[in-house]
Design an enzyme around this catalytic site. Structure first.
Site, PDB file in Angstrom:
ATOM      1  N   ARG A  31      70.166  70.172  50.201  1.00  0.00           N
ATOM      2  CA  ARG A  31      69.946  69.605  48.860  1.00  0.00           C
ATOM      3  C   ARG A  31      69.542  70.690  47.855  1.00  0.00           C
ATOM      4  O   ARG A  31      68.753  70.444  46.940  1.00  0.00           O
ATOM      5  CB  ARG A  31      68.887  68.488  48.893  1.00  0.00           C
ATOM      6  CG  ARG A  31      69.134  67.407  49.936  1.00  0.00           C
ATOM      7  CD  ARG A  31      70.243  66.456  49.578  1.00  0.00           C
ATOM      8  NE  ARG A  31      69.963  65.613  48.439  1.00  0.00           N
ATOM      9  CZ  ARG A  31      69.507  64.359  48.522  1.00  0.00           C
ATOM     10  NH1 ARG A  31      69.272  63.817  49.680  1.00  0.00           N
ATOM     11  NH2 ARG A  31      69.322  63.649  47.441  1.00  0.00           N
ATOM     12  N   ARG A  35      67.714  68.023  41.461  1.00  0.00           N
ATOM     13  CA  ARG A  35      66.708  67.777  40.432  1.00  0.00           C
ATOM     14  C   ARG A  35      65.569  68.772  40.298  1.00  0.00           C
ATOM     15  O   ARG A  35      64.870  68.777  39.290  1.00  0.00           O
ATOM     16  CB  ARG A  35      66.116  66.371  40.616  1.00  0.00           C
ATOM     17  CG  ARG A  35      67.035  65.305  40.084  1.00  0.00           C
ATOM     18  CD  ARG A  35      66.482  63.943  40.346  1.00  0.00           C
ATOM     19  NE  ARG A  35      66.369  63.722  41.781  1.00  0.00           N
ATOM     20  CZ  ARG A  35      65.879  62.609  42.314  1.00  0.00           C
ATOM     21  NH1 ARG A  35      65.435  61.650  41.548  1.00  0.00           N
ATOM     22  NH2 ARG A  35      65.823  62.474  43.620  1.00  0.00           N
ATOM     23  N   ARG A  44      73.168  67.345  34.102  1.00  0.00           N
ATOM     24  CA  ARG A  44      73.274  65.932  34.483  1.00  0.00           C
ATOM     25  C   ARG A  44      73.483  65.023  33.260  1.00  0.00           C
ATOM     26  O   ARG A  44      74.131  63.974  33.363  1.00  0.00           O
ATOM     27  CB  ARG A  44      72.008  65.558  35.272  1.00  0.00           C
ATOM     28  CG  ARG A  44      71.835  64.124  35.654  1.00  0.00           C
ATOM     29  CD  ARG A  44      72.852  63.656  36.654  1.00  0.00           C
ATOM     30  NE  ARG A  44      72.732  62.213  36.845  1.00  0.00           N
ATOM     31  CZ  ARG A  44      73.223  61.312  35.996  1.00  0.00           C
ATOM     32  NH1 ARG A  44      73.887  61.665  34.920  1.00  0.00           N
ATOM     33  NH2 ARG A  44      73.068  60.025  36.231  1.00  0.00           N
ATOM     34  N   ASP A  81      77.714  63.001  47.254  1.00  0.00           N
ATOM     35  CA  ASP A  81      76.660  62.261  47.933  1.00  0.00           C
ATOM     36  C   ASP A  81      77.261  61.517  49.108  1.00  0.00           C
ATOM     37  O   ASP A  81      78.443  61.156  49.071  1.00  0.00           O
ATOM     38  CB  ASP A  81      75.976  61.276  46.984  1.00  0.00           C
ATOM     39  CG  ASP A  81      74.679  60.746  47.586  1.00  0.00           C
ATOM     40  OD1 ASP A  81      73.654  61.425  47.479  1.00  0.00           O
ATOM     41  OD2 ASP A  81      74.724  59.664  48.221  1.00  0.00           O
ATOM     42  N   TYR A 157      72.760  52.174  54.965  1.00  0.00           N
ATOM     43  CA  TYR A 157      72.641  51.925  53.510  1.00  0.00           C
ATOM     44  C   TYR A 157      73.531  50.753  53.095  1.00  0.00           C
ATOM     45  O   TYR A 157      73.159  49.939  52.253  1.00  0.00           O
ATOM     46  CB  TYR A 157      73.048  53.168  52.714  1.00  0.00           C
ATOM     47  CG  TYR A 157      71.990  54.257  52.629  1.00  0.00           C
ATOM     48  CD1 TYR A 157      70.964  54.183  51.694  1.00  0.00           C
ATOM     49  CD2 TYR A 157      72.022  55.353  53.471  1.00  0.00           C
ATOM     50  CE1 TYR A 157      70.003  55.186  51.599  1.00  0.00           C
ATOM     51  CE2 TYR A 157      71.073  56.364  53.387  1.00  0.00           C
ATOM     52  CZ  TYR A 157      70.056  56.268  52.450  1.00  0.00           C
ATOM     53  OH  TYR A 157      69.108  57.254  52.365  1.00  0.00           O
TER      54      TYR A 157
HETATM   55  O1  1CP Z   1      72.616  70.477  47.172  1.00  0.00           O
HETATM   56  C1  1CP Z   1      72.960  69.404  47.636  1.00  0.00           C
HETATM   57  O2  1CP Z   1      72.810  69.165  48.846  1.00  0.00           O
HETATM   58  C2  1CP Z   1      73.548  68.405  46.715  1.00  0.00           C
HETATM   59  C3  1CP Z   1      74.537  67.467  47.305  1.00  0.00           C
HETATM   60  C4  1CP Z   1      73.917  66.239  47.973  1.00  0.00           C
HETATM   61  C5  1CP Z   1      73.861  65.966  49.351  1.00  0.00           C
HETATM   62  C6  1CP Z   1      74.267  66.883  50.497  1.00  0.00           C
HETATM   63  C7  1CP Z   1      73.377  65.121  47.299  1.00  0.00           C
HETATM   64  C8  1CP Z   1      73.213  65.002  45.824  1.00  0.00           C
HETATM   65  N1  1CP Z   1      73.087  64.158  48.252  1.00  0.00           N
HETATM   66  C9  1CP Z   1      73.344  64.654  49.503  1.00  0.00           C
HETATM   67  C10 1CP Z   1      73.198  63.998  50.798  1.00  0.00           C
HETATM   68  C11 1CP Z   1      72.450  62.732  50.918  1.00  0.00           C
HETATM   69  N2  1CP Z   1      72.371  61.676  50.026  1.00  0.00           N
HETATM   70  C12 1CP Z   1      71.725  62.343  52.064  1.00  0.00           C
HETATM   71  C13 1CP Z   1      71.659  63.166  53.347  1.00  0.00           C
HETATM   72  C14 1CP Z   1      70.645  64.233  53.278  1.00  0.00           C
HETATM   73  C15 1CP Z   1      69.210  63.764  53.243  1.00  0.00           C
HETATM   74  O3  1CP Z   1      68.776  63.056  54.159  1.00  0.00           O
HETATM   75  O4  1CP Z   1      68.537  64.152  52.290  1.00  0.00           O
HETATM   76  C16 1CP Z   1      71.172  61.075  51.841  1.00  0.00           C
HETATM   77  C17 1CP Z   1      70.308  60.262  52.786  1.00  0.00           C
HETATM   78  C18 1CP Z   1      71.585  60.656  50.544  1.00  0.00           C
HETATM   79  C19 1CP Z   1      71.300  59.374  49.870  1.00  0.00           C
HETATM   80  C20 1CP Z   1      70.655  59.612  48.560  1.00  0.00           C
HETATM   81  N3  1CP Z   1      71.330  59.970  47.439  1.00  0.00           N
HETATM   82  C21 1CP Z   1      69.284  59.619  48.259  1.00  0.00           C
HETATM   83  C22 1CP Z   1      68.149  59.339  49.237  1.00  0.00           C
HETATM   84  C23 1CP Z   1      67.697  57.918  49.072  1.00  0.00           C
HETATM   85  C24 1CP Z   1      66.675  57.491  50.095  1.00  0.00           C
HETATM   86  O5  1CP Z   1      67.034  56.782  51.035  1.00  0.00           O
HETATM   87  O6  1CP Z   1      65.513  57.886  49.949  1.00  0.00           O
HETATM   88  C25 1CP Z   1      69.147  59.933  46.892  1.00  0.00           C
HETATM   89  C26 1CP Z   1      67.895  60.002  46.082  1.00  0.00           C
HETATM   90  C27 1CP Z   1      70.464  60.177  46.389  1.00  0.00           C
HETATM   91  C28 1CP Z   1      70.842  60.614  45.018  1.00  0.00           C
HETATM   92  C29 1CP Z   1      71.215  62.028  44.908  1.00  0.00           C
HETATM   93  N4  1CP Z   1      72.131  62.679  45.693  1.00  0.00           N
HETATM   94  C30 1CP Z   1      72.280  63.976  45.293  1.00  0.00           C
HETATM   95  C31 1CP Z   1      71.399  64.164  44.166  1.00  0.00           C
HETATM   96  C32 1CP Z   1      71.249  65.426  43.379  1.00  0.00           C
HETATM   97  C33 1CP Z   1      70.737  62.952  43.951  1.00  0.00           C
HETATM   98  C34 1CP Z   1      69.741  62.630  42.853  1.00  0.00           C
HETATM   99  C35 1CP Z   1      70.459  61.933  41.746  1.00  0.00           C
HETATM  100  C36 1CP Z   1      70.070  62.445  40.408  1.00  0.00           C
HETATM  101  O7  1CP Z   1      70.535  63.519  39.972  1.00  0.00           O
HETATM  102  O8  1CP Z   1      69.279  61.766  39.745  1.00  0.00           O
END
Ligand code: 1CP
Length: 350
Positions: A31, A35, A44, A81, A157
């Site tokens: 990640r 943010r 964004r 994502d 999910y």
């Molecule tokens: O640098 C990077 O890795 C960016 C690409 C990326 C990846 C690999 C994003 C962007 N999401 C993910 C994977 C992801 N998404 C996972 C697997 C990794 C982990 O466990 O952290 C999971 C579970 C998600 C689901 C997800 N998407 C969540 C978690 C929710 C929860 O259950 O708590 C969230 C908050 C997101 C949104 C998201 N995805 C990515 C970003 C930058 C964001 C935030 C959105 C924003 O910009 O407001």
């Protein structure tokens, strides 16, 4: 499809997958785009929704490159994502600023039957375009990591409708509705395999499978809903693109880590922060690359504790092909100077 650049071991990360012990070890962070970076928060603003952002190759390429520009990591990870797959299959998915992802939960068999398969590939073609453009933007030493969610995590999910910690509905399907779960998992295996193959053909050098919620499953369920479908995906990907290394990240349940490695045949394993490095050195089969597993909260804290932990990791994995990383995604409150310090320390001490 574009022609891929020659994949020699001029990429430190690919060199590790050729079983070379590299010092300092290459480093990237799960990640790493997102943010905690002010430049990401600015960028964004240019898309209305997070999904629109992910489907814009122009914005997604910029977001993927930002952490490399700032910290000179050895890899870029595709900006996308894991929940783009359910969205592409026709499920309603919204990312809310405060609550995270919210999905229209699946209720029954006809909801599963109503999901798209091949239309999803079309919907995901923007992401594949991002991969192509990203590979062209990186230099020959920088690795491009493509990814997808583990199908259990994505299914969880889709059934639950949201994330964070409560997956009781999804676990109820594990207990009481295995046939419906099987139908859903099989559909996700197909779509995910094609998606990962398309990423590799478009220029992803390495693929990672994020099964973030694998730890919710008991050992029998873990075999059935995490290991078995991951094996199917890996077989399909290897058949289509034989030489792309695949990293598994089944978070939680350390007891099942070795069976996961042996049965899925992953090329690398990303360790969560609960895994003891010295245990890992002893038990993880030679030939499986280790990645991880600094606690993201240690990176938030910084200072002496960070340096001490980094030293411990470098020492523990001194003799193994190793990629420095966190044990889970970087958190938004992480101070930028701690990330810069981490990279410096790993490169100097390593
Ligand atoms: O640098 C990077 O890795 C960016 C690409 C990326 C990846 C690999 C994003 C962007 N999401 C993910 C994977 C992801 N998404 C996972 C697997 C990794 C982990 O466990 O952290 C999971 C579970 C998600 C689901 C997800 N998407 C969540 C978690 C929710 C929860 O259950 O708590 C969230 C908050 C997101 C949104 C998201 N995805 C990515 C970003 C930058 C964001 C935030 C959105 C924003 O910009 O407001």
């Amino acid at each position: 499809m574009i022609k891929q650049q020659p994949k020699t071991n001029s990429q430190p990360i690919l060199s590790v997958f050729q079983n070379n012990v590299s010092r300092p070890p290459p480093i990237w962070l799960m990640r790493q785009a997102g943010r905690y970076l002010p430049e990401y928060r600015d960028l964004r603003q240019q898309a209305k929704t997070f999904i629109d952002f992910c489907h814009s190759p122009e914005l997604a390429v910029k977001a993927s490159l930002q952490p490399l520009e700032r910290f000179n990591f050895d890899a870029a990870i595709l900006f996308a994502d894991i929940l783009l797959i359910p969205e592409a299959m026709g499920q309603k998915v919204v990312f809310q600023e405060t609550k995270g992802p919210v999905l229209q939960p699946l209720n029954n068999r006809s909801d599963i039957d109503g999901l798209y398969d091949f239309n999803a590939d079309q919907r995901l073609s923007n992401v594949i375009k991002t991969v192509q453009n990203l590979r062209l933007s990186l230099d020959s030493r920088q690795t491009l990591i493509g990814f997808a969610g583990g199908v259990w995590t994505v299914a969880a999910y889709m059934i639950q409708g949201h994330g964070k910690t409560d997956f009781s509905r999804a676990l109820e399907w594990v207990e009481h509705r295995p046939n419906d779960l099987k139908l859903l998992i099989n559909r996700l295996v197909e779509v995910t395999s094609r998606y990962l193959i398309a990423q590799a053909k478009a220029g992803a050098d390495v693929l990672q499978i994020f099964d973030s919620w694998a730890g919710l499953l008991n050992n029998d369920a873990y075999e059935r809903w995490c290991i078995a479908p991951t094996l199917k995906i890996i077989k399909a990907v290897r058949e289509a693109v034989p030489n792309v290394p695949i990293i598994g990240f089944p978070r939680g349940n350390t007891e099942m880590l070795i069976p996961y490695i042996l049965k899925t045949g992953v090329d690398g394993i990303s360790l969560d922060s609960n895994v003891e490095p010295l245990w890992a050195v002893e038990h993880i089969p030679e030939g499986c690359v280790v990645q991880g597993n600094l606690d993201p909260q240690v990176l938030v804290a910084g200072g002496e504790r960070l340096i001490k932990k980094v030293k411990e990791l470098l020492l523990a994995f001194e003799k193994r092909p190793y990629i420095f990383n966190l044990g889970h995604g970087i958190v938004p409150e992480t101070p930028l100077e701690n990330v810069a310090k981490l990279v410096t320390v790993v490169r100097e001490m390593g």
